[in-house]
Design a protein around this motif. Sequence first.
Motif, PDB file in Angstrom:
ATOM      1  N   PHE A 103       0.898  -1.285   0.042  1.00  9.64           N
ATOM      2  CA  PHE A 103      -0.019  -0.012  -0.201  1.00  9.64           C
ATOM      3  C   PHE A 103       0.741   1.323  -0.068  1.00  9.64           C
ATOM      4  N   LEU A 106       2.449   2.085  -3.523  1.00  8.38           N
ATOM      5  CA  LEU A 106       1.493   2.793  -4.112  1.00  8.38           C
ATOM      6  C   LEU A 106       1.179   4.035  -3.882  1.00  8.38           C
ATOM      7  N   GLU A 131      -1.734  -0.921 -11.332  1.00  6.11           N
ATOM      8  CA  GLU A 131      -2.178  -0.568  -9.823  1.00  6.11           C
ATOM      9  C   GLU A 131      -3.390  -1.507  -9.479  1.00  6.11           C
ATOM     10  N   VAL A 135      -3.466  -4.153  -6.604  1.00  4.46           N
ATOM     11  CA  VAL A 135      -4.410  -4.231  -5.207  1.00  4.46           C
ATOM     12  C   VAL A 135      -5.044  -5.583  -5.035  1.00  4.46           C
ATOM     13  N   ARG A 280      -6.146   1.670  -4.116  1.00  5.57           N
ATOM     14  CA  ARG A 280      -5.170   1.271  -3.058  1.00  5.57           C
ATOM     15  C   ARG A 280      -5.848   1.049  -1.591  1.00  5.57           C
TER      16      ARG A 280
END
Length: 312
Positions: A103, A106, A131, A135, A280
């Motif tokens: 996390f 990102l 992304e 996730v 995220r």
Amino acid sequence: MPLILAFLADLCFGDPQYWFHPVRIMGLIIENAESFLRRHISVQRLAGALLAISFPLLVFGVVWLVLFWAGRINFILAQVINVLLIYTAISVHELKREGVQVFQDLENHHLEKARGDLARIVGRDTQHLDEPEIVRAAVETVAESTVDGVIAPLFYAALGGAPLALAYKAVNTLDSMIGHMNDRYRDFGFVAARQDHWINWVPARLAYFVTAIAAVLIKSRPADAWAIGWKHGMCSKENSSVPEATFAGALGIRLGGCNMYQGRVVQKPFLGMPHRPLGRGVILESIKLMVISSWVTLLLCLIIYWRIRYGA
């Protein structure tokens, strides 16, 4: 109580980092045993079956003997060793730490670093993931690892203390090392993979209940957790689908889809409904759900432990 102490130790300190960690020792033994058996037994499925069946029994026996002789020396010493060994089988802290790291990568727009950190905790290829796919992979790993890193070790520790908890980790380690459906391990790892499936069958189904209860406690999407967890998870033959579907329902997202393993494309069934995008922040929500599910599991396993030990 050993379960409470082991659980709290994991929350506070995480997985102990030393060379003689039980799982590291298991990995070295499996690696050497594989080489030995491949050299001396030509029938690969037979060789793998001998390793898959004998190794967990060996681990159970060794741990049981250690606790037995420790108890002959001092009762408290045996209890301390029991707690420490159960502690090494639980992974709430490490699972949280790894998820938070992805996390943060990102959040800081470090996509390449996120792919690298994710690769440490997933089996799929990560080098080309965007992304949303990072996730999804992180959430699926948190969900699935809630079973083999938390629910199953606590469940088997409640049933049989450190010997059974470590025997479970032996089965789990065998599967992660040799239970692959590729040319090298399709035959050698066949029994290990099936054995892991069956020993995780009950813990995976427990995941449905504890995760759905956790969704109620954190006021996530409890109705969807119950409904989707049942429809897409409990009605599936795959153990991993149960926690992933229940997490998907609780978080209001869709998991599953196309994954790539060593260049090989694998299409997984879709789990859940895409009520919201895979941002995220979903990673942090999945970690919160995992932690609360772990506490619910602890309570359930304490009840099991109490009934077995005291019969009331």
